[in-house]
Design a protein around this motif. Sequence first.
Motif: not given
Length: 187
Positions: A36-37, A87-88, A91-92, A111-112
């Motif tokens: 993730d980010t 992921h976009e 949102n996953w 979001n996770s």
Amino acid sequence: IVKLDFGAGIANPPTSAVLLVNSNLNAPRGIDLAKDTAGNLTAVVVNFADNTLTTISFGNSINNSPVIGVPISIPNCVHPMAISLAHECGNWYAFECDYSSYNVNRIGFGNSLQNTPSDFSLIFSAPNSNSGISVVNENGKWVICVAGYVTGKISTYSLGNSLSNSAATLMQDNFISSQNPMGLNLI
């Protein structure tokens, strides 16, 4: 689930195998891993025998001891074979394909990938005994590719410009092999 150590490069033979997970899985078939980010690694596994998915969190390093989530039931699912994470817009999503029902389902994590999924949507039924799936963005358009075990076909579907679109359109249905393809991964 076993982790192999290839040392300094993938061309090296693996020097060790470590059993990472043997709980909360029931005939695991497909797995996908994403970062993730924030740099946290999460694997999502589909379980063939009980139509569930299990998340495995590694935190910021694949070398951390994993935290294994409880199995989560997947509606509209009969014998999941593969999963692909995407992921976009913060949102996953996971896209899962079934062997016995031929369904392709979208699973929304928000979001996770650490969230319990709350959005389960049947996207389409493919005329295959699905054995692999990959979701990619090509020139701003989302494409789902599905391998058919019995038919020996790779079918491609368009979701258009958003992973949250509720329907997919068949783009191509190509015969590739009579040898029962298993799995599919696009880069």
